[in-house]
Write a protein that holds these residues in place. Structure first.
Motif, PDB file in Angstrom:
ATOM      1  N   THR A  77      49.624  36.088   2.771  1.00 29.50           N
ATOM      2  CA  THR A  77      48.890  37.311   2.423  1.00 29.50           C
ATOM      3  C   THR A  77      48.252  37.911   3.666  1.00 29.50           C
ATOM      4  O   THR A  77      48.273  39.132   3.870  1.00 29.50           O
ATOM      5  CB  THR A  77      47.802  37.001   1.381  1.00 29.50           C
ATOM      6  N   ARG A  78      47.700  37.045   4.497  1.00 29.74           N
ATOM      7  CA  ARG A  78      47.059  37.530   5.728  1.00 29.74           C
ATOM      8  C   ARG A  78      48.082  38.185   6.654  1.00 29.74           C
ATOM      9  O   ARG A  78      47.800  39.204   7.288  1.00 29.74           O
ATOM     10  CB  ARG A  78      46.383  36.355   6.428  1.00 29.74           C
ATOM     11  N   ALA A  79      49.276  37.596   6.727  1.00 31.18           N
ATOM     12  CA  ALA A  79      50.332  38.205   7.540  1.00 31.18           C
ATOM     13  C   ALA A  79      50.713  39.572   6.990  1.00 31.18           C
ATOM     14  O   ALA A  79      50.968  40.516   7.749  1.00 31.18           O
ATOM     15  CB  ALA A  79      51.554  37.286   7.579  1.00 31.18           C
ATOM     16  N   SER A  80      50.738  39.690   5.657  1.00 28.41           N
ATOM     17  CA  SER A  80      51.036  40.982   5.041  1.00 28.41           C
ATOM     18  C   SER A  80      49.962  42.007   5.390  1.00 28.41           C
ATOM     19  O   SER A  80      50.273  43.175   5.687  1.00 28.41           O
ATOM     20  CB  SER A  80      51.137  40.816   3.520  1.00 28.41           C
ATOM     21  N   VAL A  81      48.708  41.574   5.361  1.00 34.58           N
ATOM     22  CA  VAL A  81      47.615  42.476   5.734  1.00 34.58           C
ATOM     23  C   VAL A  81      47.776  42.920   7.186  1.00 34.58           C
ATOM     24  O   VAL A  81      47.624  44.101   7.526  1.00 34.58           O
ATOM     25  CB  VAL A  81      46.251  41.790   5.521  1.00 34.58           C
TER      26      VAL A  81
END
Length: 410
Positions: free
Chosen positions: A339-343
């Protein structure tokens, strides 16, 4: 042909008015630094300039939207970083709790430390922005993402109270972007492709423990499907159900320390199960919110650490809980990092769109300048010429006034 005095006056005044109008117009242009002061000066250029100005306004609005989206994503990224740290701390405590030399008091101390990580994660899940809006509640801006129910003798039960709505913002003419993620996706989900996770049955009474599961044959017919291993005990005969190559369940003799392979996945078992004991093996990505809940994983571990270990069965139950918790924490961390990579990817896209928007703004400004901005040097020249023309028309009018025979009849 005779020219009347009225005609001469009218022609003179008309000439002065024209020169005065030209002089005034150039003066207005110089004062405003615009070649088109009124739409009537150049209707075509004025019309095009209005269109370009509207495009500039839309571009500025999209820039403002990107700033708002970046602020939301930056705050989420900061929270996810803290969540990753909290999960890492919890995983370290779980590994430490697996030390077989610890006493009940030692495990109670670790449970207290783990409860601190648990409370930290609840607080992060209910983070608000500067306007009091909950980050992870979906469209339920004013409702806490996670609520807690008294767990009785154990830790509180945590439930997701938000919805599945993902906030979007239009950041460019043809692009809308997610500016948030739901709490269920961040805290109660494993990424697709997560490792298999084994869980001992809640009613197990034997002292059997497991390690794994490990993937050994991803080409197996039933690979990727969850399965349950059920143990049957009849005196000294211990068997378990497994799938054969045709997908049928068969009874297989159980041998302590020997690996069990089913659906392309291998488990290594130690100890002896009791009749009715079971193990469930599930792909991480297939687990529901209850199974994948980060809060439940840590809560179950805290409860297990606070149970006294008096028998081999107690130790096996603790070891199995810690093994499952370790796998689930790894899967939770992978999901948070995904999720953090997506952000981060979305924030990079915002930066790229800012560059595009900046170039677009420069192009719009240049186009509008070409349409309505003033060539100052040319305008000064026109101003001086208009001034000379006005003065000449005034002098001519004054001279014409003196052209009368009556002045010579005195």
């Amino acid at each position: 042909m005779r020219i009347s005095t009225v005609t001469m006056y009218e022609q003179g005044v008309s000439a002065m008015n024209r020169q005065q109008a030209d002089f005034t117009q150039v003066g207005q242009q110089i004062a405003s630094w615009k070649s088109v002061v009124n739409p009537s000066d150049d209707p075509r250029a004025a019309s095009r300039a209005v269109g370009v100005s509207q495009s500039l306004a839309v571009n500025e609005q999209q820039e403002s939207s990107r700033t708002s989206a970046r602020n939301s994503l930056s705050q989420e990224e900061s929270v996810l970083n803290s969540v990753s740290d909290a999960i890492g701390s919890a995983k370290s405590l779980v590994v430490q709790a697996g030390n077989g030399t610890l006493s009940d008091a030692d495990r109670e101390s670790l449970a207290s430390d783990l409860e601190g990580a648990y409370e930290t994660l609840i607080g992060l899940g209910n983070t608000t922005d500067g306007n009091g809006t909950y980050l992870f509640s979906g469209y339920q801006d004013n409702a806490k993402a996670f609520s807690r129910t008294d767990g009785g003798d154990g830790v509180d039960t945590i439930s997701y109270e938000g919805d599945q709505g993902v906030k979007k913002q239009k950041i460019d003419a043809e692009r809308s972007m997610n500016t948030s993620d739901t709490g269920s996706d961040v805290f109660m989900k494993f990424s697709s492709g997560s490792e298999y996770i084994a869980e001992a049955g809640e009613d197990n009474t034997g002292n059997m423990t497991f390690s794994g599961p490990d993937v050994v044959d991803p080409q197996a017919d039933r690979y990727g499907e969850a399965f349950t291993i059920n143990f049957s005990v009849d005196g000294d005969d211990i068997t378990y159900e497994a799938y054969d190559d045709d997908g049928n369940t068969v009874d297989v003799p159980y041998e302590e320390g020997k690996s069990i392979t089913s659906n392309g996945v291998r488990l290594t078992l130690e100890g002896k199960p009791e009749d009715g004991d079971s193990l469930t093996v599930t792909p991480g990505g297939d687990m529901n919110e209850q199974q994948a809940s980060l809060f439940k994983t840590i809560g179950d571990t805290i409860n297990a650490l606070r149970q006294p270990v008096e028998t081999d069965a107690d130790q096996a139950a603790l070891d199995n809980t810690l093994s499952t918790a370790s796998r689930k924490l790894d899967a939770s961390l992978d999901n948070v990092l995904t999720t953090r990579a997506s952000v981060g990817a979305r924030m990079n896209e915002l930066d790229a769109l800012d560059d595009v928007g900046g170039n677009r703004e420069i192009a719009y400004e240049q186009t509008r300048s070409d349409l309505v901005d003033l060539d100052y040097n040319s305008a000064i020249s026109d101003y001086m010429l208009s001034q000379v023309g006005l003065q000449a028309s005034q002098k001519s009018f004054a001279d014409i006034q003196q052209m009368s025979l009556f002045q010579y009849l005195n």
